[in-house]
Design a protein around this motif. Structure first.
Motif, mmCIF file in Angstrom:
data_model
loop_
_atom_site.group_PDB
_atom_site.id
_atom_site.type_symbol
_atom_site.label_atom_id
_atom_site.label_comp_id
_atom_site.label_asym_id
_atom_site.label_seq_id
_atom_site.Cartn_x
_atom_site.Cartn_y
_atom_site.Cartn_z
ATOM 1 N N GLY A 38 11.905 23.856 14.271
ATOM 2 C CA GLY A 38 11.565 25.098 14.855
ATOM 3 C C GLY A 38 13.356 25.142 14.633
ATOM 4 N N VAL A 39 14.330 24.414 14.527
ATOM 5 C CA VAL A 39 15.795 24.458 13.821
ATOM 6 C C VAL A 39 15.290 25.515 12.728
ATOM 7 N N ALA A 40 14.755 24.746 11.805
ATOM 8 C CA ALA A 40 15.035 25.430 9.863
ATOM 9 C C ALA A 40 14.664 26.631 10.849
ATOM 10 N N ASP A 41 13.520 26.895 11.465
ATOM 11 C CA ASP A 41 12.867 28.616 11.294
ATOM 12 C C ASP A 41 13.857 29.248 11.441
ATOM 13 N N ARG A 42 14.368 28.649 12.752
ATOM 14 C CA ARG A 42 15.301 30.238 13.388
ATOM 15 C C ARG A 42 16.827 30.222 12.768
ATOM 16 N N TRP A 43 17.517 28.428 12.128
ATOM 17 C CA TRP A 43 18.327 28.702 11.505
ATOM 18 C C TRP A 43 18.737 29.197 10.184
ATOM 19 N N ASP A 44 17.722 29.264 9.033
ATOM 20 C CA ASP A 44 17.305 29.601 8.074
ATOM 21 C C ASP A 44 18.453 29.885 7.317
ATOM 22 N N ALA A 45 18.524 31.125 7.542
ATOM 23 C CA ALA A 45 20.087 31.548 6.254
ATOM 24 C C ALA A 45 21.184 30.765 6.937
ATOM 25 N N GLN A 46 21.617 29.880 7.801
ATOM 26 C CA GLN A 46 21.993 29.840 8.057
ATOM 27 C C GLN A 46 22.935 27.937 6.901
ATOM 28 N N LEU A 47 21.582 27.504 7.335
ATOM 29 C CA LEU A 47 21.260 26.661 6.817
ATOM 30 C C LEU A 47 21.791 26.528 5.552
ATOM 31 N N ARG A 48 20.917 27.405 4.377
ATOM 32 C CA ARG A 48 21.079 27.961 3.515
ATOM 33 C C ARG A 48 22.499 28.433 2.895
ATOM 34 N N MET A 49 23.411 28.953 4.058
ATOM 35 C CA MET A 49 24.946 28.510 3.352
ATOM 36 C C MET A 49 25.690 27.844 4.009
ATOM 37 N N VAL A 50 25.083 26.700 4.558
ATOM 38 C CA VAL A 50 25.539 25.326 4.658
ATOM 39 C C VAL A 50 25.264 25.013 3.804
ATOM 40 N N GLU A 51 23.945 24.895 2.613
ATOM 41 C CA GLU A 51 24.106 23.724 1.698
ATOM 42 C C GLU A 51 24.612 24.522 0.562
ATOM 43 N N HIS A 52 25.165 25.943 0.665
ATOM 44 C CA HIS A 52 25.818 26.662 -0.672
ATOM 45 C C HIS A 52 27.313 26.403 -0.745
ATOM 46 N N GLY A 53 28.005 26.009 0.790
ATOM 47 C CA GLY A 53 28.657 25.465 0.842
ATOM 48 C C GLY A 53 29.063 23.775 0.834
ATOM 49 N N PHE A 54 27.725 22.956 0.810
ATOM 50 C CA PHE A 54 28.642 22.300 0.462
ATOM 51 C C PHE A 54 28.504 21.682 -1.100
ATOM 52 N N LEU A 55 27.180 22.357 -1.706
ATOM 53 C CA LEU A 55 27.129 22.311 -3.342
ATOM 54 C C LEU A 55 28.409 22.657 -4.115
ATOM 55 N N VAL A 56 28.849 24.061 -3.438
ATOM 56 C CA VAL A 56 30.273 24.061 -3.200
ATOM 57 C C VAL A 56 31.629 22.728 -3.462
ATOM 58 N N ALA A 57 31.229 22.346 -2.598
ATOM 59 C CA ALA A 57 32.613 21.356 -2.389
ATOM 60 C C ALA A 57 32.588 20.410 -3.527
ATOM 61 N N PHE A 58 31.559 19.434 -3.545
ATOM 62 C CA PHE A 58 30.756 18.900 -4.151
ATOM 63 C C PHE A 58 31.940 19.648 -5.365
ATOM 64 N N THR A 59 31.224 20.424 -5.526
ATOM 65 C CA THR A 59 31.210 20.576 -7.796
ATOM 66 C C THR A 59 33.241 20.903 -7.685
ATOM 67 N N LEU A 60 33.952 21.562 -7.101
ATOM 68 C CA LEU A 60 35.167 21.201 -6.673
ATOM 69 C C LEU A 60 35.864 19.543 -7.049
ATOM 70 N N GLU A 61 35.040 18.669 -6.155
ATOM 71 C CA GLU A 61 35.338 17.471 -6.175
ATOM 72 C C GLU A 61 35.221 16.632 -7.347
ATOM 73 N N ILE A 62 34.845 16.941 -8.104
ATOM 74 C CA ILE A 62 33.841 16.368 -9.083
ATOM 75 C C ILE A 62 34.845 16.921 -10.268
ATOM 76 N N ILE A 63 34.938 18.428 -10.605
ATOM 77 C CA ILE A 63 36.526 18.863 -10.728
ATOM 78 C C ILE A 63 38.196 18.309 -10.757
ATOM 79 N N VAL A 64 37.984 18.057 -9.181
ATOM 80 C CA VAL A 64 39.535 17.502 -9.330
ATOM 81 C C VAL A 64 39.371 15.722 -10.030
#
Length: 307
Positions: free
Chosen positions: A29-55
């Protein structure tokens, strides 16, 4: 910056947040309702972890070999690169597994957990040997149980598979009393069968496995201490080379004056040189010709005032 405490705490908090988001997505139920927001959060995590490994990579710019010698850096880099691959992102199952692998990165920031994981990896060769010996023991006792108890107790020893399953459960001592009572109804000699199996499988082999794990744990702790000491030495070498690099640069500041230790070494070298000079002088005086006895007598009389 990559060695700062706040940087490690921030990365650890992101890993925990990523784990929480993964758990939330399991609710349909949560995944269907907030699918777009969860995808944005996932992209944010990917960017954050990429910056971490670059640092982290930039922090090892002067010594890139140290970055690639760290297995955790290689693991983080592999997870990030695989998550960015187009073929992986199109496969939802593989992508979820990679996102789950990020949670394992939490061990990087927990030294005790990291030691346990390294110990588990180092104990695998010994564990494989333990499994082979245990399998051989299980097979032998299963065949013996099938020979003696198949007709009287087919539910537990009717085939080699049932006998092996029964004995495997006995390793944990689960249902040992019922098995022994059932065996005594068949033959009094069955007590030797069960007692010898429990003694070998549940006590000797399990204690051997515990010994292998403890030994691997000690080795992992020693490796962790050596890596920490190596990292401290590399940091000191980098700080020691910094003044020389600044002095070589145009307009750079001259290197700092020698430390008191260097002054003491120079003073000790001068004292040793003076001692060698005195020894040489004493040696040369020993080789001078001795004076004549009459000349010594005249010198002594002259000293006492005799004509």
């Amino acid at each position: 910056m990559s060695e700062a405490r706040w940087f490690a705490l921030t990365a650890f908090a992101l890993i925990l947040a990523n784990a929480a988001v993964l758990g939330i997505e399991t609710y349909s139920g949560v995944a269907d309702r907030w699918d777009a927001q969860l995808r944005m959060v996932e992209h944010g995590f990917l960017v954050a972890f990429t910056l971490e490994i670059i640092v982290r990579a930039c922090a090892h710019a002067d010594r890139p070999g140290a970055f690639f010698r760290d297995p955790w850096n290689l693991f983080d880099l592999a997870v990030i690169l695989c998550a960015c691959a187009p073929a992986v992102r199109e496969n939802a199952t593989v992508l979820r597994l990679l996102r789950l692998a990020r949670v394992v990165r939490a061990a990087r920031f927990l030294p005790q957990l990291r030691i346990v994981l390294v110990a588990v990896g180092r104990s695998l060769p010994g564990t494989v040997s333990f499994v082979l010996v245990g399998t051989l023991l299980l097979y032998v006792y299963a065949m013996v149980g099938w020979v003696f108890f198949a007709d009287a107790d087919p539910g537990h020893f009717g085939s080699i598979g049932r006998a092996a399953l029964t004995l495997f459960l006995l390793v944990t001592l689960d249902g040992l009393g019922d098995s022994v009572r059932a065996g005594l109804e068949i033959s009094r000699w069955s007590i030797l069968y069960y007692a010898s199996y429990v003694l070998i499988a549940s006590f000797i082999l399990v204690n051997v496995l515990i010994g292998v794990v403890i030994t691997s744990l000690e080795e992992a702790r020693t490796l962790e201490e050596e890596e920490a000491a190596r990292g401290t030495a590399d940091a000191r070498d980098g700080q020691a080379d910094a003044p020389d690099r600044q002095a070589d640069e145009p307009g750079g500041t001259p290197p700092a004056p020698p430390a008191p230790r260097a002054a003491q070494d120079e003073l000790q070298a001068r004292i040793a040189t003076a001692r060698r000079a005195l020894d040489d002088l004493e040696e040369s005086l020993r080789h001078l010709p001795a004076p004549h006895p009459r000349e010594e007598l005249r010198s002594a009389q002259a000293g006492r005032g005799h004509p």
